[in-house]
Scaffold this active site. Structure first.
Site, short mmCIF file in Angstrom:
data_model
loop_
_atom_site.label_atom_id
_atom_site.label_comp_id
_atom_site.label_asym_id
_atom_site.label_seq_id
_atom_site.Cartn_x
_atom_site.Cartn_y
_atom_site.Cartn_z
CG ASP A 12 36.32 1.32 -20.13
OD1 ASP A 12 36.81 0.33 -20.71
OD2 ASP A 12 35.09 1.53 -20.07
CB CYS A 69 34.91 2.24 -23.47
SG CYS A 69 33.56 2.80 -24.52
CB THR A 71 29.80 0.17 -26.65
OG1 THR A 71 29.98 1.44 -25.98
CG2 THR A 71 28.91 -0.73 -25.81
CG HIS A 102 34.53 10.74 -47.51
ND1 HIS A 102 33.34 10.29 -48.05
CD2 HIS A 102 35.48 10.53 -48.48
CE1 HIS A 102 33.55 9.84 -49.29
NE2 HIS A 102 34.84 9.97 -49.57
CG HIS A 137 35.32 14.58 -48.78
ND1 HIS A 137 34.01 14.13 -48.69
CD2 HIS A 137 35.86 13.96 -49.87
CE1 HIS A 137 33.78 13.27 -49.67
NE2 HIS A 137 34.88 13.15 -50.40
C1 RB5 Z 1 31.78 0.05 -18.75
O1 RB5 Z 1 31.18 -1.02 -18.16
C2 RB5 Z 1 31.08 0.42 -20.04
O2 RB5 Z 1 29.96 1.19 -19.75
C3 RB5 Z 1 32.02 1.16 -20.93
O3 RB5 Z 1 33.14 0.37 -21.21
C4 RB5 Z 1 31.49 1.58 -22.29
O4 RB5 Z 1 30.90 0.54 -22.97
C5 RB5 Z 1 30.68 2.81 -22.31
O5 RB5 Z 1 30.30 3.34 -23.36
#
Ligand code: RB5
Length: 149
Positions: A12, A69, A71, A102, A137
């Site tokens: 993203d 993204c 996180t 695995h 596995h």
């Molecule tokens: C976008 O702001 C954020 O929500 C996205 O990049 C991500 O972390 C979602 O899991």
């Protein structure tokens, strides 16, 4: 038959510079990056980018996928909804190696707001340099595949 060296990259808006750094990094190691964007910084929803990358892996067009993204979590959840995809979020090299050895993961998810570029590139290398070990596995991975219907 020629080995498939294509790796789809997608993210993203939170991860464009990191995604481009990974593309250059893997190209220098003989992989063919298939960078499907986005390239402009407007906010864009991670599910569509996770799904688009996952479909290229599930179809066999790309051998692996690397998705990013903020996180790594949301885009991983979207990718794992596509049949045939096994994607894990990794913030260190041990897990990145183990999801190949695995779990026969075919996609790696990273958090651009979690990892610096140096560690992210190490995590990518750990993922790409490891191989599935099969054996017990494989039995467990088959159990996961059986849940897909
Ligand atoms: C976008 O702001 C954020 O929500 C996205 O990049 C991500 O972390 C979602 O899991």
């Amino acid at each position: 038959m020629t080995a498939n060296t294509r790796i789809v990259l997608s993210s993203d808006h939170s991860a464009i510079p990191l995604r481009q750094a990974i593309a250059a990094h893997i190209a220098a190691r003989g992989w063919v990056p298939v960078d499907i964007g986005p390239t402009t910084p407007e906010s864009t929803p991670y599910p569509q980018h996770g799904e688009a990358a996952a479909r290229l892996v599930a179809s066999g067009d790309c051998r692996f996928g690397i998705i990013i993204c903020g996180t790594g979590q949301g885009i991983m959840m979207a990718a794992n909804k596509v049949k045939g995809i096994r994607c894990g979020v990794c913030a260190e090299t041990f897990s990145a190696r183990m999801i190949r050895q695995h779990n026969d993961a075919n996609m790696l998810s990273l958090g651009a707001r979690v990892l610096g570029e140096g560690l992210a590139l190490d995590v990518v290398d750990a993922f790409l340099n490891a191989s599935f070990e099969g054996g017990r596995h494989a039995t467990r991975v088959e159990m996961i595949k059986a849940m897909e219907g």
